[in-house]
Design an enzyme around this catalytic site. Structure first.
Site, mmCIF file in Angstrom:
data_model
loop_
_atom_site.group_PDB
_atom_site.id
_atom_site.type_symbol
_atom_site.label_atom_id
_atom_site.label_comp_id
_atom_site.label_asym_id
_atom_site.label_seq_id
_atom_site.Cartn_x
_atom_site.Cartn_y
_atom_site.Cartn_z
ATOM 1 C CD1 TRP A 1 -3.037 1.362 0.872
ATOM 2 C CD2 TRP A 1 -1.457 2.469 2.002
ATOM 3 N NE1 TRP A 1 -3.516 2.616 1.158
ATOM 4 C CE2 TRP A 1 -2.567 3.323 1.851
ATOM 5 C CE3 TRP A 1 -0.339 2.942 2.677
ATOM 6 C CZ2 TRP A 1 -2.592 4.620 2.359
ATOM 7 C CZ3 TRP A 1 -0.362 4.233 3.182
ATOM 8 C CH2 TRP A 1 -1.480 5.056 3.015
ATOM 9 C CG HIS A 2 3.305 2.402 3.314
ATOM 10 N ND1 HIS A 2 2.639 1.430 4.008
ATOM 11 C CD2 HIS A 2 3.265 3.515 4.091
ATOM 12 C CE1 HIS A 2 2.228 1.927 5.169
ATOM 13 N NE2 HIS A 2 2.579 3.193 5.236
ATOM 14 N N GLY A 3 3.966 1.656 -1.194
ATOM 15 C CA GLY A 3 4.662 1.968 -2.429
ATOM 16 C C GLY A 3 4.829 0.745 -3.292
#
Lengths: 312, 489
Positions: B329-331
């Site tokens: 989700w973060h990257g």
């Protein structure tokens, strides 16, 4: 709302008081041998360097045949001693990263048609593409005019400008904290060494020019015209990676800025025979050899155009 | 438009807030919606169409889900999830998947010719997608009534203070405040000097964290992390700890500005951080770090997977899946997946070894020294979290492995730190470290003040404390409107 405004007023008064107290404390309390303020942020420039010396050597009441102004391109690339060899008196008022936003206030504070019948202003793409902060931080601390410092600080439209001005007003140093080993005199600095490497390829597209830098370029043109100072814009030699496409942004802009003024733009960026390896100190600046060759060509051009007249 | 820009501080925020209080209640939603659209369009205007698509899909999905029963209801929810995740996958993960497949196929000796998409990631995409998804899921679960007015629903997804980097709100909190029928709360808030000042104080604290701590730390961190094979153990360790502080101050600073701006207008957004570096274990860390995301994953992924009410191996599996997805989700990069995987592994190992650790602490008599035990646990948690941050910050896996190799494989010498000191602007390293230490001491106190969990000093002392924060920003702030790290997610 009245309660909110009252509390807001008290808060602003407390902030102002604390700000002045903290600033004064940091200006006067030394850390590692120097006032603490010079460690607080990178734009709190220590007094000294070539700008300090240059602006104290310059005599606003004197009479010069030509004054050169601009960034480090100017003070490393335009050699007033070469101009002197040709029989003219010149002084170089270039300073680190000096951009048109700063130049305008310097012209306003120091120059008129008596001390400067001819002003040669160096311009290149990057100086019109970047913000004025670096040049401003040097000039606000190191040149003597309070009016110029205040004008530069205000024009930044940035809280850092206020901080720099507060430092200037509270510190008022009598002596510089350091000198410049490169300073030769007449505002000129020189380096003998050269970069000795090949220049990289030119970038694909020029960066856009900043609106504030364009605005102040036009203000300088107007101010010189009002004061009867003959203005010439100029760019010195560039290494390969600063020619071609990189230079197009400025070439597109200048004809519009100069339209109807009769001011010439002497562009040596792409001059034939530039020696990328031996005429440059680094990727951006001319060394002593490059400065000599360039200044000779510049003087030839100015003489041919009838712009240089000896007052002697 | 960045919160730390001249445009936001001097024009957008005062103008929107001023108009908000001048307008009758019934028009405020329109003002906030237009302002939120403007705020978002100052980044890449055309990406407003992606937001519009998400809003339309979830608006109708909510209405239809509410009216449906059984299989059709589930199907509509699935369609909403597929549409939202599809947009996220296309814009955020296509290039990552494509590059990963290309590397695999080429590694096997075949040609691969699918080009990457030349697109910029829409700002805050992961945040508003998750916020919108939480609405349809809550409607599906029957916890939330579907919103009938499209403008109000659009404002729920686009509310400008938390649009691009959260907190990821839930309809039960934000949508209900937008729809508030009670005078003086949410959209019906009056101008209350005390509340407005509280909001402004929280914004000031957020700006202090961002400009004085995060952006200064960034200069040191970037110097080391951009040249991973140039520095030794001490510099890398220092830069890693400073990155731990940087990302906390950057993200929680943004959150404080968002919460403060919303509070000025009468909205209470959810708390997203609770001094996470004072956690005694990684599980507690995740209950104090990016709370809106971890609770989102808990409610909509971990618990539906079975949570901890399953056999042990399945529990571990659930934890690992949640943290791997959280990393992703973060990257869209393997470094984030490893970061998530590390946190999942920490939690699993903590469960597996809990009985052994309990015996050891009892055996060495640490249980008799609760304060020492607490600080030892905090110390260990900070080390574990900081180690994981190496993968989060490194440009790629190669850089991360170089940094770890040099961190543990080179001698810790002061010469290394001296070299770093000289390469940075004058005073940058020493002043940044001093300010960071000062901040770590202040944070638990000021954080409790701005969250109104502890009484802040009142009268002159209170005014002087916040004036000192503003003076700190003016003198030590690293200006230049640098973006917030979490905007890229």
């Amino acid at each position: 709302m009245g309660r909110f405004l009252k509390r807001g007023g008290v808060f602003l008064a407390a902030t102002t008081m604390l700000y002045v107290a903290a600033m004064a404390l940091m200006v006067h309390v030394p850390v590692l041998g120097e006032p603490a303020i010079y460690r607080a942020n990178d734009y709190f420039i220590r007094p000294g360097g070539s700008t300090w010396t240059r602006y104290r050597e310059f005599d606003p009441k004197g009479r010069y045949d030509a004054v050169i102004i601009g960034s480090s391109h100017a003070y490393l690339g335009y050699d007033p001693y070469v101009v002197a060899e040709r029989g003219y008196r010149a002084f170089n008022l270039g300073s680190d990263a000096q951009s048109p936003l700063c130049t305008y206030w310097l012209v306003k504070a120091y120059l008129d048609s008596v001390n400067t019948p001819l002003l040669i202003m160096d311009l290149f793409d990057e100086i019109l593409q970047g913000e004025a902060l670096e040049g401003a931080s040097d000039l606000i601390q190191n040149q003597p005019s309070d009016a110029a410092a205040a004008g530069i600080a205000w024009s930044l439209h940035d809280l850092r400008g206020m901080n720099m001005l507060a430092l200037r007003l509270l510190a008022r140093p009598e002596r510089p904290l350091y000198g410049s080993p490169l300073y030769k005199g007449l505002g000129f600095c020189t380096t003998g060494d050269s970069i000795k490497t090949e220049a990289g390829p030119p970038p694909a597209d020029p960066m856009p020019l900043r609106a504030d830098q364009k605005h102040f370029t036009e203000q300088i043109i107007r101010l010189c015209s009002e004061r009867g100072i003959k203005l010439v814009l100029s760019s010195h030699f560039e290494r390969r990676d600063k020619r071609g496409r990189a230079h197009e942004g400025m070439l597109r802009y200048l004809p519009k800025a100069l339209a109807g003024s009769g001011i010439p733009y002497l562009d040596f960026t792409n001059a034939p025979g530039i020696d990328d390896r031996n005429w440059f100190e680094d990727n951006n600046h001319l060394n002593a050899t490059g400065a000599r060759i360039f200044t000779e060509q510049l003087v030839d051009t100015l003489e041919a155009l009838g712009y240089l007249h000896s007052l002697k | 438009m960045l919160f730390n820009s001249f445009e936001f501080i001097c024009i957008f925020f005062p103008l929107v807030t001023g108009l908000y209080f001048v307008l009758p209640h019934r028009w405020r939603w329109l003002l906030l919606l237009v302002a939120s659209c403007w705020f978002y369009m100052t980044f890449v205007p055309v990406y407003i169409l992606i937001l519009a698509f998400t809003i339309l899909v979830d608006y109708f999905a909510g209405l239809w889900i509410e009216r449906s029963e059984g299989r059709r209801r589930k199907l509509l929810l699935t369609a909403s999830i597929v549409a939202n995740v599809g947009v996220l996958a296309f814009f955020k993960y296509f290039n990552f998947l494509n590059e990963s497949i290309a590397a695999l196929v080429r590694g096997l000796g075949f040609n691969y010719g699918v080009p990457d998409l030349g697109i910029l990631l829409p700002i805050g995409l992961s945040f508003h997608t998750f916020q919108s998804l939480s609405y349809t899921i809550e409607v599906y679960r029957g916890h939330q009534q579907a919103e009938r007015r499209p403008g109000i629903f659009a404002l729920y997804v686009m509310f400008y203070p938390q649009l691009v980097a959260g907190p990821i709100e839930r309809p039960a909190n934000l949508l209900n405040q937008i729809n508030s029928r009670t005078e003086g709360t949410g959209m019906r808030a009056r101008f209350d000097a005390d509340r407005v000042i509280e909001g402004l104080k929280q914004m000031l604290w957020g700006f202090f964290k961002k400009l004085v701590i995060a952006d200064r730390c960034a200069v040191v961190v970037d110097q080391v992390y951009n040249a991973p094979d140039h520095y030794g153990a001490l510099s890398i360790a220092l830069a890693t700890y400073l990155f731990a502080v940087q990302i906390y101050c950057d993200f929680s600073g943004y959150t404080d500005i968002a919460l403060g701006a919303a509070r000025v207008m009468g909205f209470n957004l959810m708390v997203n951080f609770r001094t996470p570096y004072l956690s005694r274990n990684i599980s507690e860390f995740w209950s104090r770090w990016h709370i809106s995301l971890s609770s989102w994953f808990r409610d909509y992924l971990y618990i539906p997977l079975g949570g901890n009410r399953v056999v042990k191996w399945r529990w571990y599996y659930n934890l690992l899946v949640v943290f791997l997805v959280s990393g992703l989700w973060h990257g869209a990069d393997w470094t984030y997946v490893i970061w998530g995987g590390l946190h999942g592994s920490y939690l699993i190992l903590a469960i597996v070894f809990a009985p052994l650790l309990a015996r050891i602490t009892k055996g060495i008599g640490l249980d008799a020294l609760p304060k020492a035990k607490r600080w030892l646990n905090i110390f260990i948690t900070v080390q574990l979290a900081s180690f994981a941050w190496i993968f989060f910050r490194a440009a790629n896996i190669h850089d991360a492995s170089t940094l770890i190799h040099r961190l543990f494989g080179t001698a810790a010498t002061l010469d290394d730190l001296r070299a770093l000191y000289k390469e940075l602007p004058r005073g940058m390293l020493d002043v940044t470290v001093l300010l960071t230490l000062l901040f770590m001491a202040m944070d638990p106190v000021v954080d409790a003040w701005v969250k109104r969990e502890k009484a802040a000093p009142r009268g002159l002392w209170g005014t002087m404390a916040y004036a000192a924060l503003l003076v700190g920003i003016l003198l030590f702030g690293y200006f230049g409107a640098t973006s917030f790290i979490y905007f890229q997610f």
